[in-house]
Design an enzyme around this catalytic site. Structure first.
Site, PDB file in Angstrom:
ATOM      1  N   GLU A   1     -11.221  -9.615 -20.245  1.00 22.69           N
ATOM      2  CA  GLU A   1     -11.387  -9.022 -21.576  1.00 22.69           C
ATOM      3  C   GLU A   1     -12.818  -9.249 -22.076  1.00 22.69           C
ATOM      4  O   GLU A   1     -13.072  -9.857 -23.116  1.00 22.69           O
ATOM      5  CB  GLU A   1     -10.292  -9.569 -22.498  1.00 22.69           C
ATOM      6  CG  GLU A   1      -8.907  -9.174 -21.955  1.00 22.69           C
ATOM      7  CD  GLU A   1      -7.716  -9.797 -22.673  1.00 22.69           C
ATOM      8  OE1 GLU A   1      -7.916 -10.428 -23.730  1.00 22.69           O
ATOM      9  OE2 GLU A   1      -6.585  -9.652 -22.165  1.00 22.69           O
TER      10      GLU A   1
ATOM     11  N   HIS B   1      -8.661 -14.448 -21.911  1.00 19.56           N
ATOM     12  CA  HIS B   1      -8.289 -13.686 -20.717  1.00 19.56           C
ATOM     13  C   HIS B   1      -9.554 -13.181 -20.035  1.00 19.56           C
ATOM     14  O   HIS B   1     -10.389 -12.509 -20.649  1.00 19.56           O
ATOM     15  CB  HIS B   1      -7.351 -12.538 -21.104  1.00 19.56           C
ATOM     16  CG  HIS B   1      -6.002 -13.036 -21.540  1.00 19.56           C
ATOM     17  ND1 HIS B   1      -5.310 -12.514 -22.597  1.00 19.56           N
ATOM     18  CD2 HIS B   1      -5.246 -14.041 -21.032  1.00 19.56           C
ATOM     19  CE1 HIS B   1      -4.148 -13.175 -22.727  1.00 19.56           C
ATOM     20  NE2 HIS B   1      -4.092 -14.107 -21.789  1.00 19.56           N
TER      21      HIS B   1
ATOM     22  N   GLU C   1      -6.540  -7.422 -30.997  1.00 24.98           N
ATOM     23  CA  GLU C   1      -6.683  -6.669 -29.756  1.00 24.98           C
ATOM     24  C   GLU C   1      -7.701  -5.571 -30.041  1.00 24.98           C
ATOM     25  O   GLU C   1      -7.462  -4.707 -30.883  1.00 24.98           O
ATOM     26  CB  GLU C   1      -5.362  -6.030 -29.327  1.00 24.98           C
ATOM     27  CG  GLU C   1      -4.261  -7.012 -28.974  1.00 24.98           C
ATOM     28  CD  GLU C   1      -4.292  -7.486 -27.534  1.00 24.98           C
ATOM     29  OE1 GLU C   1      -5.305  -7.242 -26.824  1.00 24.98           O
ATOM     30  OE2 GLU C   1      -3.293  -8.088 -27.122  1.00 24.98           O
TER      31      GLU C   1
ATOM     32  N   HIS D   1      -8.960 -10.475 -28.249  1.00 26.24           N
ATOM     33  CA  HIS D   1      -8.471  -9.948 -26.965  1.00 26.24           C
ATOM     34  C   HIS D   1      -8.818  -8.470 -26.864  1.00 26.24           C
ATOM     35  O   HIS D   1      -9.210  -7.831 -27.832  1.00 26.24           O
ATOM     36  CB  HIS D   1      -6.936 -10.081 -26.881  1.00 26.24           C
ATOM     37  CG  HIS D   1      -6.462 -11.483 -26.756  1.00 26.24           C
ATOM     38  ND1 HIS D   1      -6.036 -12.020 -25.573  1.00 26.24           N
ATOM     39  CD2 HIS D   1      -6.369 -12.479 -27.674  1.00 26.24           C
ATOM     40  CE1 HIS D   1      -5.694 -13.284 -25.763  1.00 26.24           C
ATOM     41  NE2 HIS D   1      -5.879 -13.598 -27.033  1.00 26.24           N
TER      42      HIS D   1
END
Ligand code: NO5
Ligand code: CA
Ligand code: CA
Ligand code: ZN
Length: 267
Positions: free
Chosen positions: A33, A30, A232, A159
């Site tokens: 990120e 992404h 994450e 992420h």
């Protein structure tokens, strides 16, 4: 836009394909990120510069072959910063953008965990692997099948943000499903929990956050039986500014995953 996707290999005899477990770390699927790109760069620096100084690093470089892809989405990442003002961009730069983490080929578009609207932030693309980025990494991972054996044994896809350690499947909230036995699930949970104890993230099945289909970890496990996690990173919550922490946090928040990375390499 045709930018290269760099892949680095770290090993004691990097030019040789040795008979050692291979592990893949990838970052920045992404675009916005960016802290994840710094995470992969830290892995690269640590497993090269610390070879002489750190016993565990030396052992893993000697006994493993480590692949690192610091940016899976170089076009989107560049677009996010090139004007001098952050764009909050997530997808790649194909037309209105495809969400790369909805474009992988395991149960693609199956379960309401992606969108068929090209304007959506989770647009899955017109078909599986329609994005050049996912197709390139698919081809790379497929190329590591030698004599019928996938050489890559484990993977972390980084992420931001929410401070989570996640494992497959993302497309269903069932623990046990096609291609996932209870015993396999239990190992994901055990190792995921062990990693989370070192970085203070919350360990959970990916679908406990929300359902995703066409995600990378489902493909890695579903198609290749690669022990695949998604992290994450920092921060734990926030709005769009959560994607743009100040540079002062880079060292602390990437270092925070050193032990988890060591654990996955051991496993
Ligand atoms: C990811 C995870 C569920 C892997 C995703 O907020 S994120 O977009 N980084 N979360 O939705 O693909
Ligand atoms: Ca090898
Ligand atoms: Ca090696
Ligand atoms: Zn993401």
């Amino acid at each position: 836009e045709g930018r290269d996707i760099p892949v680095l290999k770290i090993s004691d005899n990097a030019a040789k394909d040795e008979n050692e477990p291979e592990v893949l770390f990838n970052c920045n699927q992404h675009a916005r990120e960016h802290l994840t790109t710094a995470m992969c760069l830290r892995i690269i620096n640590r497993y090269t510069d610390q070879y002489q100084n750190d016993e565990q690093v030396k052992k893993m470089v000697d006994e493993r072959e480590i692949w690192v892809i610091p940016t899976v989405n170089p076009d989107g990442s560049e677009f996010d910063v090139e004007s001098g003002e952050y764009q909050g961009w997530r997808k790649n730069r194909q037309d209105t953008g495809t969400d790369l983490n909805r474009n992988w080929g395991h149960k693609w578009g199956c379960c309401g965990g992606s969108d068929d609207d090209p304007n959506s932030e989770t647009y899955r693309g017109p078909e599986k692997f329609s994005a050049p980025e996912t197709a390139a990494i698919r081809d790379f991972v497929n190329s590591r099948v030698i004599d019928g054996q996938q050489q890559i044994k484990a993977n972390i896809d980084f992420h931001t943000y929410s401070e989570l350690v996640m494992w497959p499947m993302g497309y269903t909230t069932d623990e046990v499903t096609e291609g996932m036995t209870q015993e396999e699930y239990d190992r994901f949970e055990a190792v995921g929990t062990k990693m989370a104890e070192t970085n203070g993230y919350t360990p959970q099945q990916s679908s406990a956050l929300y359902i995703t289909d066409g995600g990378i970890s489902d493909w890695m496990w579903g198609e290749h039986k690669i022990f695949a996690f998604a992290f994450e990173m920092y921060p734990s919550s926030g709005g769009v500014e959560g994607f743009y922490p100040p540079d002062e946090v880079i060292e602390e928040e990437t270092k925070r995953n050193d032990q988890a990375v060591n654990i996955l390499l051991e496993e």
